[in-house]
Design an enzyme around this catalytic site. Structure first.
Site: not given
Length: 310
Positions: A143-144
Protein backbone atom coordinates in the site's frame (compact mmCIF):
# COMPACT_ATOMS: atom_id res chain seq x y z
CA UNK A 1 -26.85 11.69 -22.49
CA UNK A 2 -23.10 11.22 -22.74
CA UNK A 3 -21.59 9.65 -25.86
CA UNK A 4 -19.83 6.38 -25.15
CA UNK A 5 -18.68 3.41 -27.18
CA UNK A 6 -20.52 0.38 -25.94
CA UNK A 7 -23.90 -0.63 -24.56
CA UNK A 8 -25.28 -3.51 -22.51
CA UNK A 9 -28.95 -4.59 -22.43
CA UNK A 10 -30.00 -7.23 -19.92
CA UNK A 11 -32.85 -8.18 -17.57
CA UNK A 12 -32.72 -7.72 -13.81
CA UNK A 13 -32.24 -11.22 -12.30
CA UNK A 14 -34.41 -12.44 -9.43
CA UNK A 15 -31.50 -12.16 -7.00
CA UNK A 16 -31.34 -8.36 -7.46
CA UNK A 17 -35.07 -7.72 -7.01
CA UNK A 18 -35.58 -4.68 -4.76
CA UNK A 19 -31.94 -3.53 -4.98
CA UNK A 20 -31.01 0.11 -5.59
CA UNK A 21 -30.32 0.90 -9.23
CA UNK A 22 -26.70 1.96 -8.71
CA UNK A 23 -25.99 -1.17 -6.68
CA UNK A 24 -27.65 -3.38 -9.30
CA UNK A 25 -25.56 -1.84 -12.09
CA UNK A 26 -22.45 -2.32 -9.95
CA UNK A 27 -23.24 -6.00 -9.31
CA UNK A 28 -24.25 -6.85 -12.87
CA UNK A 29 -21.39 -5.14 -14.69
CA UNK A 30 -18.60 -5.30 -12.13
CA UNK A 31 -18.26 -1.52 -11.72
CA UNK A 32 -17.44 0.19 -8.45
CA UNK A 33 -20.47 1.67 -6.68
CA UNK A 34 -19.19 5.18 -7.42
CA UNK A 35 -18.77 4.47 -11.15
CA UNK A 36 -22.22 2.88 -11.33
CA UNK A 37 -23.79 5.88 -9.58
CA UNK A 38 -22.05 8.23 -12.02
CA UNK A 39 -23.54 6.33 -14.97
CA UNK A 40 -27.01 6.55 -13.47
CA UNK A 41 -26.60 10.28 -12.74
CA UNK A 42 -25.50 10.85 -16.36
CA UNK A 43 -28.63 9.13 -17.67
CA UNK A 44 -26.63 6.22 -19.02
CA UNK A 45 -28.53 3.50 -17.15
CA UNK A 46 -32.17 3.14 -18.22
CA UNK A 47 -34.81 0.95 -16.58
CA UNK A 48 -37.39 -0.19 -19.14
CA UNK A 49 -36.30 2.72 -21.33
CA UNK A 50 -36.73 5.35 -18.59
CA UNK A 51 -34.07 7.26 -16.61
CA UNK A 52 -34.33 6.65 -12.88
CA UNK A 53 -32.44 7.96 -9.81
CA UNK A 54 -29.80 5.92 -8.03
CA UNK A 55 -32.25 5.18 -5.21
CA UNK A 56 -34.77 3.56 -7.55
CA UNK A 57 -35.50 -0.04 -6.49
CA UNK A 58 -35.26 -2.33 -9.51
CA UNK A 59 -37.69 -5.20 -10.06
CA UNK A 60 -36.82 -8.68 -11.32
CA UNK A 61 -37.52 -8.90 -15.06
CA UNK A 62 -37.14 -5.17 -15.70
CA UNK A 63 -34.84 -4.36 -18.62
CA UNK A 64 -31.63 -2.46 -18.02
CA UNK A 65 -29.88 -0.55 -20.80
CA UNK A 66 -26.45 0.68 -19.74
CA UNK A 67 -24.21 2.77 -21.96
CA UNK A 68 -20.59 2.12 -21.03
CA UNK A 69 -17.77 4.67 -20.89
CA UNK A 70 -14.88 4.37 -23.30
CA UNK A 71 -11.92 2.47 -21.82
CA UNK A 72 -9.53 4.66 -19.86
CA UNK A 73 -6.00 4.58 -21.23
CA UNK A 74 -3.61 2.85 -18.87
CA UNK A 75 -1.30 5.27 -17.04
CA UNK A 76 2.25 5.25 -18.32
CA UNK A 77 5.47 4.85 -16.36
CA UNK A 78 7.29 8.16 -15.98
CA UNK A 79 10.89 8.02 -14.70
CA UNK A 80 10.90 10.08 -11.51
CA UNK A 81 13.45 10.18 -8.71
CA UNK A 82 11.88 8.97 -5.45
CA UNK A 83 13.53 10.35 -2.30
CA UNK A 84 14.00 7.63 0.29
CA UNK A 85 13.63 4.72 -2.14
CA UNK A 86 16.58 2.46 -1.31
CA UNK A 87 17.81 -0.39 -3.49
CA UNK A 88 18.69 -3.25 -1.14
CA UNK A 89 19.81 -5.72 -3.82
CA UNK A 90 19.98 -5.76 -7.61
CA UNK A 91 21.17 -8.31 -10.18
CA UNK A 92 20.15 -9.39 -13.68
CA UNK A 93 16.93 -11.02 -12.45
CA UNK A 94 15.55 -8.99 -9.57
CA UNK A 95 15.75 -5.68 -7.78
CA UNK A 96 14.76 -5.49 -4.12
CA UNK A 97 13.82 -2.11 -2.69
CA UNK A 98 13.01 -0.63 0.71
CA UNK A 99 9.88 1.40 -0.09
CA UNK A 100 9.28 4.66 1.78
CA UNK A 101 5.84 5.90 2.81
CA UNK A 102 3.78 7.84 0.24
CA UNK A 103 5.00 5.80 -2.74
CA UNK A 104 2.78 3.51 -4.83
CA UNK A 105 4.09 0.27 -6.34
CA UNK A 106 3.15 1.30 -9.88
CA UNK A 107 1.09 3.93 -11.75
CA UNK A 108 -2.69 3.66 -11.52
CA UNK A 109 -5.70 5.81 -12.51
CA UNK A 110 -6.05 8.76 -10.15
CA UNK A 111 -2.59 8.40 -8.58
CA UNK A 112 -0.26 11.29 -9.40
CA UNK A 113 2.39 10.66 -6.76
CA UNK A 114 5.72 8.80 -6.97
CA UNK A 115 5.95 5.07 -7.78
CA UNK A 116 8.50 2.34 -7.23
CA UNK A 117 8.55 1.55 -10.95
CA UNK A 118 9.08 5.21 -11.87
CA UNK A 119 11.81 5.51 -9.25
CA UNK A 120 13.65 2.45 -10.56
CA UNK A 121 13.40 3.74 -14.13
CA UNK A 122 14.90 7.05 -13.01
CA UNK A 123 18.03 5.32 -11.69
CA UNK A 124 18.48 3.12 -14.73
CA UNK A 125 16.92 -0.22 -13.82
CA UNK A 126 15.33 -2.05 -16.75
CA UNK A 127 12.27 -3.97 -15.59
CA UNK A 128 10.66 -7.09 -17.10
CA UNK A 129 8.10 -6.31 -19.81
CA UNK A 130 5.66 -9.00 -18.65
CA UNK A 131 2.38 -7.83 -17.16
CA UNK A 132 0.19 -4.81 -17.93
CA UNK A 133 2.12 -1.81 -19.27
CA UNK A 134 1.95 0.19 -16.03
CA UNK A 135 2.70 -2.85 -13.84
CA UNK A 136 5.50 -4.48 -15.78
CA UNK A 137 7.78 -6.45 -13.50
CA UNK A 138 5.53 -6.02 -10.47
CA UNK A 139 4.88 -9.38 -8.78
CA UNK A 140 3.42 -8.03 -5.51
CA UNK A 141 2.49 -4.67 -4.06
CA UNK A 142 2.60 -2.64 -0.87
CA UNK A 143 0.00 0.00 0.00
CA UNK A 144 1.03 3.64 -0.47
CA UNK A 145 1.01 4.04 3.32
CA UNK A 146 2.95 0.83 4.02
CA UNK A 147 6.75 0.83 4.09
CA UNK A 148 9.30 -1.92 3.69
CA UNK A 149 10.70 -4.66 1.47
CA UNK A 150 9.40 -5.21 -2.06
CA UNK A 151 10.84 -7.24 -4.95
CA UNK A 152 10.48 -6.38 -8.65
CA UNK A 153 11.37 -8.70 -11.55
CA UNK A 154 13.97 -7.53 -14.07
CA UNK A 155 14.07 -10.57 -16.36
CA UNK A 156 11.10 -12.31 -17.99
CA UNK A 157 12.08 -15.65 -16.44
CA UNK A 158 12.23 -14.04 -12.99
CA UNK A 159 8.79 -12.50 -13.50
CA UNK A 160 7.26 -15.90 -14.33
CA UNK A 161 9.03 -17.66 -11.46
CA UNK A 162 8.14 -15.05 -8.86
CA UNK A 163 4.50 -14.75 -9.98
CA UNK A 164 4.23 -18.51 -9.60
CA UNK A 165 5.93 -18.45 -6.19
CA UNK A 166 3.54 -15.79 -4.88
CA UNK A 167 0.53 -17.59 -6.38
CA UNK A 168 1.43 -20.89 -4.75
CA UNK A 169 2.35 -19.28 -1.41
CA UNK A 170 6.02 -20.17 -1.62
CA UNK A 171 7.16 -16.70 -0.53
CA UNK A 172 7.54 -15.94 3.19
CA UNK A 173 6.06 -12.46 3.71
CA UNK A 174 6.74 -11.12 7.19
CA UNK A 175 5.25 -7.84 8.41
CA UNK A 176 5.39 -6.01 11.71
CA UNK A 177 2.27 -4.16 12.82
CA UNK A 178 1.22 -2.21 15.88
CA UNK A 179 -2.46 -2.74 16.61
CA UNK A 180 -4.70 -1.21 19.23
CA UNK A 181 -5.26 -3.21 22.39
CA UNK A 182 -4.16 -6.78 23.10
CA UNK A 183 -4.95 -9.85 21.02
CA UNK A 184 -6.60 -12.83 22.67
CA UNK A 185 -5.01 -15.27 22.07
CA UNK A 186 -1.60 -13.60 21.82
CA UNK A 187 -0.74 -15.88 18.90
CA UNK A 188 -3.20 -17.09 16.30
CA UNK A 189 -4.54 -17.27 12.77
CA UNK A 190 -7.24 -15.18 11.14
CA UNK A 191 -9.04 -17.04 8.36
CA UNK A 192 -11.70 -14.73 6.92
CA UNK A 193 -12.57 -14.03 3.24
CA UNK A 194 -11.95 -10.53 1.88
CA UNK A 195 -13.42 -8.57 -1.01
CA UNK A 196 -14.40 -5.01 -1.82
CA UNK A 197 -16.44 -3.23 0.83
CA UNK A 198 -20.14 -3.34 -0.16
CA UNK A 199 -20.61 0.43 0.26
CA UNK A 200 -17.16 2.11 0.40
CA UNK A 201 -15.22 1.90 -2.87
CA UNK A 202 -11.82 2.67 -1.38
CA UNK A 203 -12.11 0.08 1.38
CA UNK A 204 -12.07 -3.72 1.60
CA UNK A 205 -13.93 -5.89 4.06
CA UNK A 206 -14.51 -9.40 5.36
CA UNK A 207 -17.48 -10.69 3.36
CA UNK A 208 -18.96 -14.18 3.17
CA UNK A 209 -18.35 -14.59 -0.56
CA UNK A 210 -14.91 -12.97 -0.61
CA UNK A 211 -11.58 -14.51 -1.61
CA UNK A 212 -9.87 -16.84 0.89
CA UNK A 213 -7.59 -14.78 3.14
CA UNK A 214 -5.34 -16.15 5.89
CA UNK A 215 -3.20 -14.13 8.31
CA UNK A 216 -0.92 -15.59 11.02
CA UNK A 217 0.19 -13.37 13.91
CA UNK A 218 2.32 -13.52 17.05
CA UNK A 219 2.64 -10.84 19.73
CA UNK A 220 6.20 -9.52 20.03
CA UNK A 221 5.65 -6.83 22.67
CA UNK A 222 2.62 -5.47 24.55
CA UNK A 223 2.14 -1.85 25.62
CA UNK A 224 -0.65 -0.39 27.76
CA UNK A 225 -2.64 0.76 24.71
CA UNK A 226 -1.34 -1.41 21.87
CA UNK A 227 0.62 -4.47 20.75
CA UNK A 228 3.53 -4.98 18.38
CA UNK A 229 2.87 -8.04 16.23
CA UNK A 230 4.81 -10.20 13.83
CA UNK A 231 2.46 -11.03 10.97
CA UNK A 232 2.88 -13.62 8.23
CA UNK A 233 0.58 -13.62 5.23
CA UNK A 234 -0.48 -16.91 3.75
CA UNK A 235 -2.48 -15.05 1.09
CA UNK A 236 -1.96 -11.56 -0.32
CA UNK A 237 -5.26 -9.70 -0.58
CA UNK A 238 -5.46 -5.92 -0.86
CA UNK A 239 -5.37 -4.35 2.64
CA UNK A 240 -5.42 -7.87 4.14
CA UNK A 241 -3.64 -7.10 7.42
CA UNK A 242 -5.52 -3.86 7.91
CA UNK A 243 -8.90 -5.46 7.24
CA UNK A 244 -8.33 -8.58 9.34
CA UNK A 245 -7.22 -6.75 12.48
CA UNK A 246 -9.87 -4.07 12.06
CA UNK A 247 -12.49 -6.83 11.88
CA UNK A 248 -11.19 -8.14 15.24
CA UNK A 249 -11.57 -4.58 16.59
CA UNK A 250 -7.79 -4.23 16.87
CA UNK A 251 -7.07 -1.90 13.92
CA UNK A 252 -3.52 -0.92 13.04
CA UNK A 253 -2.59 2.13 15.07
CA UNK A 254 -2.85 5.22 12.86
CA UNK A 255 -5.15 3.53 10.34
CA UNK A 256 -8.07 5.96 10.49
CA UNK A 257 -9.59 4.42 7.33
CA UNK A 258 -10.15 1.16 9.17
CA UNK A 259 -11.29 2.51 12.52
CA UNK A 260 -8.14 3.47 14.44
CA UNK A 261 -8.48 5.92 17.33
CA UNK A 262 -7.52 9.35 15.95
CA UNK A 263 -6.55 10.58 19.42
CA UNK A 264 -3.99 7.79 19.86
CA UNK A 265 -2.75 8.34 16.30
CA UNK A 266 -2.15 12.02 17.05
CA UNK A 267 -0.37 11.23 20.33
CA UNK A 268 2.00 8.92 18.46
CA UNK A 269 2.54 11.41 15.65
CA UNK A 270 1.24 8.98 13.02
CA UNK A 271 -0.45 10.07 9.82
CA UNK A 272 -0.64 6.51 8.40
CA UNK A 273 -1.00 2.94 9.59
CA UNK A 274 1.78 1.41 11.71
CA UNK A 275 2.51 -1.38 9.26
CA UNK A 276 5.89 -2.37 7.86
CA UNK A 277 6.96 -5.09 5.41
CA UNK A 278 9.77 -6.34 7.62
CA UNK A 279 11.20 -9.25 5.62
CA UNK A 280 10.77 -11.19 2.41
CA UNK A 281 12.16 -14.70 1.80
CA UNK A 282 11.98 -16.62 -1.47
CA UNK A 283 13.93 -18.85 -3.84
CA UNK A 284 16.02 -16.61 -6.10
CA UNK A 285 14.70 -17.17 -9.65
CA UNK A 286 18.20 -17.03 -11.13
CA UNK A 287 20.38 -18.90 -8.65
CA UNK A 288 17.83 -21.24 -7.06
CA UNK A 289 19.10 -20.26 -3.59
CA UNK A 290 16.87 -19.20 -0.71
CA UNK A 291 17.33 -15.45 -0.08
CA UNK A 292 16.03 -13.18 2.67
CA UNK A 293 15.88 -9.40 2.71
CA UNK A 294 15.11 -7.34 5.83
CA UNK A 295 14.08 -3.71 6.35
CA UNK A 296 14.53 -1.60 9.50
CA UNK A 297 11.67 0.52 10.81
CA UNK A 298 11.49 4.02 9.31
CA UNK A 299 11.72 7.05 11.60
CA UNK A 300 7.98 7.69 12.07
CA UNK A 301 7.27 4.11 13.17
CA UNK A 302 10.32 4.03 15.43
CA UNK A 303 9.23 7.27 17.08
CA UNK A 304 5.72 5.92 17.67
CA UNK A 305 7.18 2.86 19.40
CA UNK A 306 9.27 5.10 21.67
CA UNK A 307 6.13 6.97 22.73
CA UNK A 308 4.27 3.72 23.42
CA UNK A 309 7.15 2.48 25.58
CA UNK A 310 7.35 5.68 27.67
Amino acid sequence: MSTYRDQRSLPVPDGLDGMRLDQAVSRLLGFSRTAAAALVDAGDALVDGVTRPNSHKVKAGSWLEVTLPAPVAAPSVVPQAVPGLRVVHADDDIVVVDKPVGVAAHPSPGWTGPTVIGGLAAIGHTIATSGAAERQGVVHRLDVGTTGIMVVAKSESAYSALKRAFKYREVDKQYHAVVQGHLDPLRGTIDAPIDRHPTHDYRWAVVSDGKPSVTHYDTIEAFPAASLLQVRLETGRTHQIRVHFSTLRHPCVGDITYGADPTLSARLGLSRQWLHARALSFVHPGTGEQVTFVSDYPADLDQALDVLRD
